[in-house]
Write a protein that holds these residues in place. Structure first.
Motif, PDB file in Angstrom:
ATOM      1  N   GLN A  17       0.830  -1.194   0.000  1.00  0.00           N
ATOM      2  CA  GLN A  17       0.000   0.000   0.000  1.00  0.00           C
ATOM      3  C   GLN A  17       0.871   1.254   0.000  1.00  0.00           C
ATOM      4  N   SER A  27      -0.362   2.732  -8.807  1.00  0.00           N
ATOM      5  CA  SER A  27      -0.827   1.358  -8.999  1.00  0.00           C
ATOM      6  C   SER A  27       0.240   0.514  -9.695  1.00  0.00           C
ATOM      7  N   ARG A  46      -2.060  -7.923   0.664  1.00  0.00           N
ATOM      8  CA  ARG A  46      -3.120  -7.033   1.131  1.00  0.00           C
ATOM      9  C   ARG A  46      -2.950  -5.715   0.380  1.00  0.00           C
ATOM     10  N   ALA A  47      -4.041  -5.176  -0.175  1.00  0.00           N
ATOM     11  CA  ALA A  47      -3.916  -4.005  -1.031  1.00  0.00           C
ATOM     12  C   ALA A  47      -5.110  -3.080  -0.883  1.00  0.00           C
ATOM     13  N   LYS A  50      -9.368  -0.407  -5.737  1.00  0.00           N
ATOM     14  CA  LYS A  50      -9.615  -1.319  -6.859  1.00  0.00           C
ATOM     15  C   LYS A  50      -8.547  -1.163  -7.936  1.00  0.00           C
ATOM     16  N   ASP A  52      -5.255  -0.381  -7.533  1.00  0.00           N
ATOM     17  CA  ASP A  52      -4.048  -1.117  -7.142  1.00  0.00           C
ATOM     18  C   ASP A  52      -4.269  -2.619  -7.255  1.00  0.00           C
ATOM     19  N   ILE A  53      -5.428  -3.078  -6.813  1.00  0.00           N
ATOM     20  CA  ILE A  53      -5.705  -4.520  -6.843  1.00  0.00           C
ATOM     21  C   ILE A  53      -5.718  -5.038  -8.278  1.00  0.00           C
ATOM     22  N   GLN A  57      -3.245  -7.899  -9.659  1.00  0.00           N
ATOM     23  CA  GLN A  57      -3.755  -9.141 -10.255  1.00  0.00           C
ATOM     24  C   GLN A  57      -3.106  -9.429 -11.608  1.00  0.00           C
ATOM     25  N   ILE A  64      -5.831 -12.101  -2.502  1.00  0.00           N
ATOM     26  CA  ILE A  64      -5.704 -10.708  -2.093  1.00  0.00           C
ATOM     27  C   ILE A  64      -6.716 -10.371  -1.006  1.00  0.00           C
ATOM     28  N   GLY A  66      -8.469  -7.291   0.165  1.00  0.00           N
ATOM     29  CA  GLY A  66      -8.720  -5.979  -0.406  1.00  0.00           C
ATOM     30  C   GLY A  66      -9.381  -5.030   0.573  1.00  0.00           C
ATOM     31  N   LEU A  89     -14.675  -2.561  -4.564  1.00  0.00           N
ATOM     32  CA  LEU A  89     -13.854  -3.771  -4.443  1.00  0.00           C
ATOM     33  C   LEU A  89     -14.457  -4.941  -5.215  1.00  0.00           C
ATOM     34  N   PRO A  94     -11.492  -9.182  -4.855  1.00  0.00           N
ATOM     35  CA  PRO A  94     -10.432  -9.780  -4.035  1.00  0.00           C
ATOM     36  C   PRO A  94     -10.997 -10.977  -3.275  1.00  0.00           C
TER      37      PRO A  94
END
Length: 228
Positions: A17, A27, A46-47, A50, A52-53, A57, A64, A66, A89, A94
């Motif tokens: 993060q 990101s 852990r992130a 949306k 960054d996730i 991915q 993850i 999220g 999310l 996640p």
């Protein structure tokens, strides 16, 4: 629990993060940070957000946890505080969604109990993690039916001020483990390999490590402070 989630059992999850005011906020960078964590042996990420996730991915095929961190004027809750953040999310799905479970009232004067009930009714197949700061909060989240109980907020709330997660051989974690029905994820100032090893020995399902791995400005500060 699916095989992907079983992959973090007794393993390391790395929190990747960077908030808008931090030098690594991007990101793209968080995607590369997750890849570096994977190459180092992390089994989960852990992130935050949306964006960054989605980037993470693309870089790693890891489970993850999220969250969306967002401040609201009428609430102290900032980790996935409202349904707006849940909906964001769910666009990237996640494996686990974590939310503040400290008991602080959410925006709009919504209680944790009502909010979590709404979340479960709307997304019954989603796995949920409770970010708690005290033993009482953890056990309440356990009763509510969170899939994972986290110690993320220990020391970060008024009611846990001064509490140290490692005090008395992780007494807070040991007490939660002895009473909770759901798996416990150790998180929050787990900042040495020795602490990581110990919380797993005690029976935690998994352990999340963040700043000491992924925030170079804080890592640098520890070295610089040693010379001042």
């Amino acid at each position: 629990m699916n095989d992907k989630i079983k992959g973090i059992h007794q393993k390391l999850v790395v929190s990747c993060q960077a908030l808008p005011h931090e030098p690594l906020h991007s990101s793209f960078i968080m995607g590369r940070m997750a890849l570096a964590a994977f190459q180092g042996g992390a089994c989960g990420i852990r992130a935050n957000t949306k964006e960054d996730i989605a980037e993470i991915q693309k870089n790693v095929d890891l489970p993850i946890i999220g969250i969306v961190k967002r401040d609201y004027e009428d609430s102290a809750v900032y980790i996935t505080p409202t349904m707006k953040e849940i909906e964001e999310l769910m666009e990237v799905k996640p494996e686990i969604i974590a939310l503040d479970a400290t008991g602080a009232v959410r925006p709009g004067n919504v209680t944790l109990d009502d909010f979590f009930k709404e979340c479960k009714e709307k997304y019954p197949d989603q796995l949920w993690m409770a970010d708690c700061s005290t033993i009482e909060e953890a056990l309440h989240a356990d009763e509510l039916g969170f899939d994972f109980i986290g110690t993320t907020m220990v020391g970060y709330t008024p009611q846990s001020q001064g509490d140290k997660i490692e005090a008395n051989d992780f007494e807070i974690i040991r007490t939660i483990l002895s009473k909770a029905k759901h798996p416990v994820i150790a998180e929050g100032n787990i900042n040495t390999p020795e602490k990581v090893k110990r919380v797993i020995e005690l029976g935690c399902y998994s352990v999340v490590v963040g700043s000491i791995i992924t925030r170079p400005q804080l890592i640098t500060k520890a070295f610089a402070d040693a010379l001042n």
